[in-house]
Scaffold this active site. Sequence first.
Site, PDB file in Angstrom:
ATOM      1  CG  HIS A  37      -0.184   0.143   2.509  1.00  0.00           C
ATOM      2  ND1 HIS A  37       0.368  -0.953   3.151  1.00  0.00           N
ATOM      3  CD2 HIS A  37       0.136   1.215   3.267  1.00  0.00           C
ATOM      4  CE1 HIS A  37       0.982  -0.550   4.254  1.00  0.00           C
ATOM      5  NE2 HIS A  37       0.866   0.770   4.342  1.00  0.00           N
ATOM      6  CG  HIS A 121       7.622   4.843   0.331  1.00  0.00           C
ATOM      7  ND1 HIS A 121       7.507   5.976   1.119  1.00  0.00           N
ATOM      8  CD2 HIS A 121       7.571   3.790   1.184  1.00  0.00           C
ATOM      9  CE1 HIS A 121       7.400   5.610   2.389  1.00  0.00           C
ATOM     10  NE2 HIS A 121       7.428   4.290   2.459  1.00  0.00           N
TER      11      HIS A 121
END
Length: 187
Positions: A37, A121
Site C-alpha cells: 500500500h 512509496h
Amino acid sequence: MIRAFVSITPAEEAVAALVAAQAGMPAGRLVEAANLHLTLAFLGERPETEVEDVHSALLAIRSPTFPLRFNGLDLFESWRGGRAVVAEIAADETLTRLRDKVAQAARSAGVALERGRWRPHVTLARMNAAPTAEELERLRAFVARGARFQAGPFPVASFELTRSRLGRAGASYETMETYPLWPAGAA
C-alpha cells in the site's frame, strides 16, 4: 485503541508489478502482496472516538482520480528505526494534493501527524534488525539494478482508512472504510 493509517491500495496490475520487483530481494522480510500500500497518513494508536472523528473528516474530501506510476527502487536506510526497500512513486500533483487534504482532515480531528518530508512509496521489504555489511551491500546492488524500475500508469479511484494489527508474523490490515475519488472535473 485502534492502530490506523490512511492509504491507497494499488490496483491488481500494480500489485503484480510490485511483486515482480520484489523478485531476488537479497535480504529482509518481503511485504505480502495483500499488504502492499501507499501510506497517505500514519495515525498511530488512537482511541476509537478519534478514529471516528478522522473518518468523519475524510468523508468531506473531494479529489479527482489519478494515475499512479512507479519510478525506481530505493533503500530507506534509516526508516522508523529500521531499513526498508521501497518502490518510489512518480511525482503527481493530484496525489500530493490528496495527501495534503488527508493530513488536514487528520489534524482537524485532533491527530498530530509525524513531521518531515513525505516521500510517496510502497514498501517492498523491511529489515527490522540491522543487516550485515554483506547484506547491506547486496541490498544496495539490488536497489541500483532496480533504479530503472518503471510501472504504470495504474488507475487510483479511492483511498482507505485501514486498521493495522501487529502480530508475531507481522502486521495484518483491515480496511475500515473506502472513500471514492471522483472523475476529473467532478471533484
